[in-house]
Scaffold this motif. Structure first.
Motif, PDB file in Angstrom:
ATOM      1  N   PRO A   1     -65.419 -25.573  38.070  1.00  0.00           N
ATOM      2  CA  PRO A   1     -64.167 -25.973  37.546  1.00  0.00           C
ATOM      3  C   PRO A   1     -64.367 -26.778  37.629  1.00  0.00           C
ATOM      4  CG  PRO A   1     -64.757 -24.257  39.429  1.00  0.00           C
ATOM      5  CD  PRO A   1     -65.702 -24.888  39.271  1.00  0.00           C
ATOM      6  N   SER A   2     -63.968 -27.121  36.737  1.00  0.00           N
ATOM      7  CA  SER A   2     -63.071 -29.093  37.091  1.00  0.00           C
ATOM      8  C   SER A   2     -62.917 -30.014  38.057  1.00  0.00           C
ATOM      9  CB  SER A   2     -63.134 -29.412  34.900  1.00  0.00           C
ATOM     10  OG  SER A   2     -61.635 -28.938  34.927  1.00  0.00           O
ATOM     11  N   ALA A   3     -61.685 -29.521  38.630  1.00  0.00           N
ATOM     12  CA  ALA A   3     -60.960 -29.920  39.829  1.00  0.00           C
ATOM     13  C   ALA A   3     -61.367 -28.807  40.667  1.00  0.00           C
ATOM     14  CB  ALA A   3     -59.586 -30.095  39.061  1.00  0.00           C
ATOM     15  N   PRO A   4     -61.403 -29.753  42.043  1.00  0.00           N
ATOM     16  CA  PRO A   4     -61.228 -28.953  43.154  1.00  0.00           C
ATOM     17  C   PRO A   4     -59.488 -27.770  43.508  1.00  0.00           C
ATOM     18  CG  PRO A   4     -61.435 -31.233  44.565  1.00  0.00           C
ATOM     19  CD  PRO A   4     -61.013 -30.969  42.624  1.00  0.00           C
ATOM     20  N   GLY A   5     -60.253 -26.734  43.802  1.00  0.00           N
ATOM     21  CA  GLY A   5     -58.662 -25.397  43.545  1.00  0.00           C
ATOM     22  C   GLY A   5     -58.860 -24.848  42.236  1.00  0.00           C
ATOM     23  N   ALA A   6     -59.281 -25.064  40.800  1.00  0.00           N
ATOM     24  CA  ALA A   6     -59.297 -24.811  39.299  1.00  0.00           C
ATOM     25  C   ALA A   6     -60.082 -23.136  38.960  1.00  0.00           C
ATOM     26  CB  ALA A   6     -59.946 -25.893  38.880  1.00  0.00           C
TER      27      ALA A   6
END
Length: 54
Positions: A43-48
């Motif tokens: 994923p590209s960002a935390p939580g994504a």
């Protein structure tokens, strides 16, 4: 992982092996590469979440 079948009128099973330079083969190869890239990329960002992956 979610999957999405693609039906190509006039295409045959494993037709990309018979016509490796055909436009349809390039499209199919692109679909596969994109699917693998989405499935194997973090994923590209935390939580994504990745598209198509729950």
């Amino acid at each position: 992982m979610r999957v999405r079948p693609h039906v190509h009128p006039g295409g045959i099973h494993a037709g990309e092996l018979l016509a490796p330079d055909a436009e349809l083969t390039r499209r199919i190869t692109g679909y596969r590469a994109n699917a693998l890239d989405r499935a194997l990329s973090p994923p590209s960002a935390p939580g994504a979440t990745r598209r198509g992956v729950a």
